[in-house]
Each structure stands twice: as C-alpha cells, then as structure tokens.
Design an enzyme around this catalytic site. Structure first.
Site, PDB file in Angstrom:
ATOM      1  N   CYS A  99       6.646  -0.892  -1.667  1.00 13.11           N
ATOM      2  CA  CYS A  99       6.223   0.453  -1.252  1.00 13.11           C
ATOM      3  C   CYS A  99       4.953   0.288  -0.436  1.00 13.11           C
ATOM      4  O   CYS A  99       4.867  -0.615   0.393  1.00 13.11           O
ATOM      5  CB  CYS A  99       6.054   1.380  -2.455  1.00 13.11           C
ATOM      6  SG  CYS A  99       4.924   0.786  -3.727  1.00 13.11           S
ATOM      7  N   ARG A 103       4.926   2.531  -6.771  1.00 11.02           N
ATOM      8  CA  ARG A 103       6.265   3.118  -6.791  1.00 11.02           C
ATOM      9  C   ARG A 103       7.334   2.043  -6.982  1.00 11.02           C
ATOM     10  O   ARG A 103       8.283   2.212  -7.758  1.00 11.02           O
ATOM     11  CB  ARG A 103       6.512   3.907  -5.497  1.00 11.02           C
ATOM     12  CG  ARG A 103       5.785   5.227  -5.413  1.00 11.02           C
ATOM     13  CD  ARG A 103       5.949   5.901  -4.056  1.00 11.02           C
ATOM     14  NE  ARG A 103       5.150   5.271  -3.019  1.00 11.02           N
ATOM     15  CZ  ARG A 103       5.127   5.668  -1.751  1.00 11.02           C
ATOM     16  NH1 ARG A 103       5.886   6.692  -1.363  1.00 11.02           N
ATOM     17  NH2 ARG A 103       4.370   5.063  -0.859  1.00 11.02           N
TER      18      ARG A 103
END
Length: 458
Positions: free
Chosen positions: A409, A414
């Site tokens: 990410c 994430r």
C-alpha cells in the site's frame, strides 16, 4: 381452600392463560408480518443447490469463519451459504444503508428467491428477516444451524486458519484462564496498537482497553521516512521488552484494525508462532458486553525472545524482492492495496508522498475509498469480509490463490491487514512488500523504479 384464596388462584390462572395466549398470538403475528416459515433439514438439503434459493448465515462472522459459538457442534458455515450478520444492522454508520444494499446485491439475496436465514440463538435470523421484510422480501424461512452441524455427514466450510482472526469471547476466556480452543498454554500478551504514545492515545487511557492490554505505539516497530519495519535486531529487542517470545500467544487489536495488523504482521515476520487479530477490534469487544479498564499496564520484559534473527523472513519482503515478483508475470503478482484513485495516479493518498501512480506491472487488489479505510475487505462492523467475496474480487483482476502474492500500500498498514486475512483464508505464498508506494515512488531518493498511471490496458 378459603373462598378468597380460591378466587385469587382463579384470577392468577386467568391472567397467566391470557398472557400465554397473548404471547403466542404476538409471536404468530410477528411471524406472519415477517412472512417467516421454518424449514426442515430435509427440505433445506433438497433445495440448497437450486438457483432460486439462497442460504444466509445471520450469526456473528466469527461463527461463519470457523469458530464454534452458541453451542454449535461444528464451526463454520453450511457449504455454499452467504453471510449477512444481524450485527451489521446495529452499526451506526453514515453510509450504512448503502453498504447493506451493496452486500445484499453481492450475495445474490433478491426478492424473487426463497431465502433461508439460519442462526443458533433463535434471534439473529429474526432480526435479519425483519430488515428484509421491510424491503419487500416475502419468501423467508428460518433454520437452526445446530441441526445441520450435529450431523457429521452434512457439509460445512471453515477458513483454513480461522483461529488467526479471533473472537471477543475467545479473548475473554483467555483472560479468565479458561484455556480456549487452540491456545497452547505457553503464556499470552494482549497488545492495543495505534500511532502515538500511551499518554496521547484516545483509545487506550481515555476510552479504555481490554484488561491487561499494553499500549503499543507503531513507532516501536517502524520508522520514517519510509516507515519500513525496524531491523531484525531492533524488532527482537522490542519483543523482549514487551515480554514476547516465539512461543507467546499474542492478541493484537485496536479501534482500527490496521495498526494492530501492522504490529501483528511484523511479529509473525520475526517468528512469533501464534499471532491473533481481534476481529472487529475494540468495538466488537464492547458490543459483546465486556468491560474496558483505564489503568496503565506497563510492558514486562523477558530475557530472551528465543531467536537472534527473524525466523519468517519471507513474510515481509523489500524492494529487490518486489522487483523479482513483478518480473515473474506468469506466477506472481504485486498487489496494490490502495484506493482506485491512488492506483491510477489521481492522488498519492498522503500529504508527505508527492509522486502519484503505481509500480509498473502491479495489479489493483482493492482497498477502500481512501487511505483511512479498507471497506472492500471489511464488513460494516469492521470484521473480516467473506473469503469467497475477496477471492472473487481478486479474480476479476487476474489475482488467484495459486500465485505468489505480495501486497503493498502506501506505507504498509493496509496491506498488512490484508496479508493477515489472506493468511487466515489459507493462502500459502504470500507476503507484504514493506516499502510500498512510499519507497517505490522515490519519495525519499529512489526515483529509478518504473511507474504507471491511468487505467491499465487489458
């Protein structure tokens, strides 16, 4: 019996009879209003594979994933069932209705179908039935999953490593010394993770935390400007300072699952064998009715982690390995876990990352609307999304479980959460590309890596 006493008994009997009659009448009225009918195991088995029938698990998603809850003999869900948890309906969210409608569509729950709603507590199915009935759904049936689970011959499915995504009740049993399912009994630590020190954390002291939990500032395991993980030596020192060995069961959680997953993925990288993410975090703990404490719990060190270097190095990879993954186009994928606007280069997603775009050859693996959420991988209550839906979403982009997949990410949060979900699902050849877009883009002096923008050409 005296006359007064006899009259009193007669009056009480009449009141009781009327109460029972009213309750039965109310129940029947409720069932009629919701167009509910009970379905037998035989009829369910007969219709389960028909295109005009859909079977829906209305329980907490932990049960769907594989945990044995509410006295059910076998964990997991009826093979082929969709999930639509009653818990989602009580979430307070500004985009709640939109997401609920989206979930209904994805799961193929439509008014013209016969819909079997099952639970184990006699409540969840009714809650979902009322909601669907309010939307005009009529062909609704209820079913008790315990009947199906009691028959070993009836097919049920669980995620291969469902125990990685743990339930609030499991954590409560752990704290209470009850040796819950899968616990090896070699000691445990509960970590509440977020960015910032304990005194600055609104989640730890002000709101409260799970009993015994210690606060972990994500700066303890990563550092700028790239926000990559610390060195193996520093990470092992962090584990020792926190009282963690390779054999410690570690539960990570927080108000937001992302920083918890970041810490959890790094602990798995250095070799902690049993790392668990609390499904839904603090909110699910509170929803289960468990208390939070507001005392400050200090880290208690151990002398030795049990290893002097990371034992699971392939779990997190760096730039050179990311390039090898991109070069192996037939068998590997570098999977972007950012918003679509970040992927196509409309925005960088971060005020401290100026370049926009993606590593050339990477594929979009979905995320959320911006860098603050992962709605494509979470249910409305921030629990892990249905495995089949994640795989289906990936398949559209040419991402398959048999490939080598490395998730990235912006700076690793994430992608770390998605890595843990993929691990729980049973995917084997998976990793986190730690540097992500921050490193690849040359934001801090490495501009030589090829970049793409715009919608990929098919």
């Amino acid at each position: 019996m005296k006359r007064g006493t006899k009259l009193l008994v007669m009056a009480l009997t009449l009141v009781f009879t009327m109460s029972v009659f009213t309750a039965c009448k109310t129940t029947e009225k409720s069932k009629k209003e919701n167009n509910l009918k009970k379905i037998s195991t035989g009829d369910l088995e007969k219709n389960i594979n028909k295109s005009d029938w859909v079977v829906v698990d209305t329980r907490e998603n932990d049960a769907f994933n594989g945990w044995k809850l509410d006295g059910v003999k076998r964990g997991g869900h009826i093979k082929g069932a969709k999930d639509f948890s009653a818990a989602w309906l009580s979430v307070d969210s500004k985009n709640k209705e939109k997401r609920l409608e989206g979930a209904i569509k994805v799961k193929g729950i439509s008014p013209e179908k016969n819909i079997v709603l099952y639970d184990a507590n006699g409540k969840d199915a009714i809650v979902v039935a009322k909601y669907l009935s309010s939307k005009g759904y009529k062909n609704l049936y209820t079913y008790d999953i315990k009947e199906w689970a009691n028959d070993e011959g009836k097919p049920m499915e669980s995620y291969e490593n469902y125990q990685m995504i743990v339930t609030p009740s499991w954590v409560k049993d752990l704290i209470d010394g009850k040796n819950p399912e899968g616990y090896a009994g070699k000691g445990y630590k509960i970590l509440e993770a977020s960015w910032g020190e304990e005194k600055d954390s609104p989640d730890y002291l002000k709101k409260g935390h799970i009993k015994g939990a210690v606060h972990i500032n994500t700066d303890y395991v990563e550092k700028g400007p790239l926000w990559n993980r610390l060195s193996d030596k520093e990470l092992i020192k962090f584990a020792e300072d926190t009282g963690i060995t390779v054999d410690t069961t570690v539960v990570v959680y927080g108000m937001d699952p992302m920083p918890a997953a970041r810490v959890g993925a790094i602990l798995k990288y250095i070799g902690v064998k049993d790392v668990r993410l609390l499904n839904g975090g603090t909110a699910k703990w509170e929803k289960a009715g468990y208390e939070l404490e507001k005392t400050s719990n200090k880290r208690e060190p151990v002398k030795s982690f049990g290893a002097t270097t990371a034992l699971n190095k392939g779990y997190i990879v760096d730039l050179s390995e990311a390039k090898k993954i991109l070069a192996d186009k037939n068998n590997s994928k570098l999977v972007d876990i950012r918003s679509w606007d970040e992927f196509i280069g409309k925005t960088s997603g971060y005020d401290y990352i100026k370049p926009k775009g993606r590593p050339a050859g990477s594929v979009w693996g979905h995320a959320g609307t911006d860098n603050s959420n992962l709605d494509d991988f979470r249910n409305l209550d921030n629990t892990m999304r249905n495995k089949d839906e994640i795989l289906s979403m990936w398949k559209e982009g040419g991402i398959t479980p048999n490939q080598r997949l490395s998730f990235y990410c912006g700076t690793g949060w994430r992608a770390a959460e998605v890595l843990l979900y993929a691990d729980a699902m049973g995917l084997k050849n998976i990793s986190l590309y730690d540097g992500g877009w921050n490193e690849w883009s040359g934001n801090t002096g490495n501009p030589a890596n090829p970049i793409e923008v715009g919608t990929p050409k098919k």
